[in-house]
Enzyme design. Structure first.
Site, short mmCIF file in Angstrom:
data_model
loop_
_atom_site.label_atom_id
_atom_site.label_comp_id
_atom_site.label_asym_id
_atom_site.label_seq_id
_atom_site.Cartn_x
_atom_site.Cartn_y
_atom_site.Cartn_z
CG ASN A 1 -8.58 -4.51 -8.26
OD1 ASN A 1 -8.45 -5.72 -8.36
ND2 ASN A 1 -8.19 -3.69 -9.18
CB VAL A 2 -7.61 -4.48 -1.82
CG1 VAL A 2 -7.51 -3.80 -0.47
CG2 VAL A 2 -7.89 -5.96 -1.65
#
Ligand code: C5P
Length: 216
Positions: free
Chosen positions: A30-31
């Protein structure tokens, strides 16, 4: 002057992304820079708490006086959190946990066979916050929601589904990777927006709010 609103409290924080292997050279992630979770760990420490930070891969240094446990996958993070929960009064889940992992991790690098991309099968990762909040005697649980729209609706839904007393919302496009943030607190009494602040200033306000709610 920072009042020691969490003196004597033990706080467990998750931060950063998790990283789920696909093959030896590829991951699903995930960012997340980890900045918000690290700021909360630092603010909790400043407020007098004993802090354990369970962190996915980030480029950040552990805040001074905070014990950091490094993890990679969601399952590692769950294990580290469950090991820490019996000693925690407060649990703040800030990590951007990967919702899925690849069902069968390939032992060797996947190849570009005939230009056909590989078909990956996914399985759901454990919900760490939901698991902790469902324990018979859970710590005071705080969740986060990063949404791209309809923040109030998603945050309220998330708070109810995970059964946490306090849910902190923010808009993903406003905050990802940035040094400032706009937080909105959701609890039984409704919605409490904070001003746009640096993540550290926002973390200090949030810690003050947690201190008020988690009791003495
Ligand atoms: O709806 P979502 O599952 O993304 O809710 C986000 C909140 O739940 C955050 O506090 C996040 O840290 C936590 N979470 C978790 N484990 C997951 C997914 C989310 O602890 N697998």
């Amino acid at each position: 002057f920072q009042p020691k609103v969490l003196a004597g409290k033990r706080v467990l924080v998750t931060a950063g992304p998790t990283s789920e292997p696909i093959d030896p050279v590829r991951v699903l992630t995930n960012v997340s820079s980890g900045k918000m979770g690290y700021a909360i760990a630092r603010a909790a420490r400043e407020a007098g708490a004993e802090v354990t930070l369970v962190s996915g891969p980030t480029a950040l240094a552990a805040p001074r006086g905070v014990r950091r446990v490094d993890v990679t996958t969601a399952r590692d993070m769950l294990d580290a959190v469950m090991a820490g929960v019996p000693d925690a009064d407060i649990f703040v889940a800030v990590a951007a946990v990967a919702d899925w992992r690849v069902k069968e991790v390939s032992a060797s690098k996947l190849k570009k066979t005939d230009g056909r991309p590989p078909a990956l099968e996914f399985v759901q990762n454990p919900d760490i916050l939901g698991t902790v909040a469902a324990l018979p005697r859970p710590p005071y649980c705080v969740g986060f929601a990063a949404e791209t729209e309809d923040l109030a609706r998603h945050a309220a839904e998330k708070r109810a589904r995970k059964r946490v007393p306090l849910l902190v919302g923010n808009l993903a496009q406003d905050v990802l990777g940035r040094d400032d943030t706009t937080l909105v607190l959701y609890d039984d009494a409704g919605e409490h927006p904070l001003a746009r602040l640096s993540k550290l200033a926002a973390a200090r306000q949030l810690v003050a709010e947690i201190g008020r709610r988690a009791g003495s």
